[in-house]
Structure formats: structure tokens, C-alpha cells
Design a protein around this motif. Structure first.
Motif, PDB file in Angstrom:
ATOM      1  N   UNK A  84       0.885  -1.166   0.000  1.00 15.53           N
ATOM      2  CA  UNK A  84       0.000   0.000   0.000  1.00 15.53           C
ATOM      3  C   UNK A  84       0.917   1.208   0.000  1.00 15.53           C
ATOM      4  N   UNK A  85       0.908   1.937  -1.114  1.00 14.57           N
ATOM      5  CA  UNK A  85       1.755   3.111  -1.253  1.00 14.57           C
ATOM      6  C   UNK A  85       0.996   4.333  -0.759  1.00 14.57           C
ATOM      7  N   UNK A  86       1.635   5.116   0.087  1.00 12.21           N
ATOM      8  CA  UNK A  86       1.072   6.365   0.599  1.00 12.21           C
ATOM      9  C   UNK A  86       1.884   7.473  -0.064  1.00 12.21           C
ATOM     10  N   UNK A  87       1.192   8.310  -0.837  1.00  7.30           N
ATOM     11  CA  UNK A  87       1.851   9.265  -1.735  1.00  7.30           C
ATOM     12  C   UNK A  87       1.459  10.697  -1.374  1.00  7.30           C
ATOM     13  N   UNK A  88       2.443  11.584  -1.375  1.00  7.15           N
ATOM     14  CA  UNK A  88       2.175  12.997  -1.138  1.00  7.15           C
ATOM     15  C   UNK A  88       1.378  13.563  -2.309  1.00  7.15           C
ATOM     16  N   UNK A  89       0.215  14.136  -2.007  1.00  3.40           N
ATOM     17  CA  UNK A  89      -0.611  14.739  -3.061  1.00  3.40           C
ATOM     18  C   UNK A  89       0.103  15.965  -3.620  1.00  3.40           C
TER      19      UNK A  89
END
Length: 90
Positions: A84-89
Motif C-alpha cells: 500500500x503506497x502512501x503518496x504525497x498529493x
């Protein structure tokens, strides 16, 4: 990261319903090995989300700083080994 083989290395496709901020990114398996699916979510404050997930007892891995067109991100794994990749918007 090199995804795929030959001319398709490093390529992916993003799809989304019209007007939606939710997208699905499709890419060949990493290292040409099957399995290890992934999903990504964008967050407004990457550092705060990292702290929240770590406080909940989740292990953060694969931290990547922003570079060029790629935003900063990190991953966590679900119990089945999917990323699960958590990416800076942006």
C-alpha cells in the motif's frame, strides 16, 4: 525502479472516473515476477500520515523522496504481502 521488460520498462497506466480524484494505476509486476499487488493513496500531509500509521503499529518501508515528476511516498504491507503506497498529493 525498472518495471516490465524491453520497451515497456517503467511504464504504467492510470485510470479514473471522469471528475474523480481517485485513480487506479496499472503496471507490470516489479522485476518481472508475478504477485505482490499494490494500491496507492494520496494524502495532503505525508509526514503526518507516516506518524499516524507508525503510532498505530504499522511498519513503514520503501521511503522515497520526491524527485522529478515523482512525488514523495512510502509503503506499508498488508497481511498478504501486498504493498500500500502512501503518496504525497501534488
Amino acid at each position: 525502479v525498472n518495471w516490465g521488460e524491453g520497451d515497456d520498462a517503467g511504464r504504467w497506466v492510470e485510470v479514473a472516473p471522469v471528475g474523480s480524484t481517485a485513480r487506479l494505476a496499472l503496471n507490470p509486476p516489479m522485476g518481472s515476477a508475478p504477485g505482490g499487488g499494490s494500491i496507492g493513496i494520496e494524502v495532503a500531509d505525508l509526514a503526518a500520515e507516516k506518524a499516524r500509521l507508525q503510532a498505530a503499529g504499522l511498519d513503514v518501508a520503501n521511503e522515497m523522496p520526491a524527485g522529478g515528476p515523482v512525488p514523495a511516498m512510502f509503503s506499508i504491507n498488508d497481511p498478504d504481502g501486498n504493498w500500500i503506497w502512501v503518496v504525497q498529493a501534488g
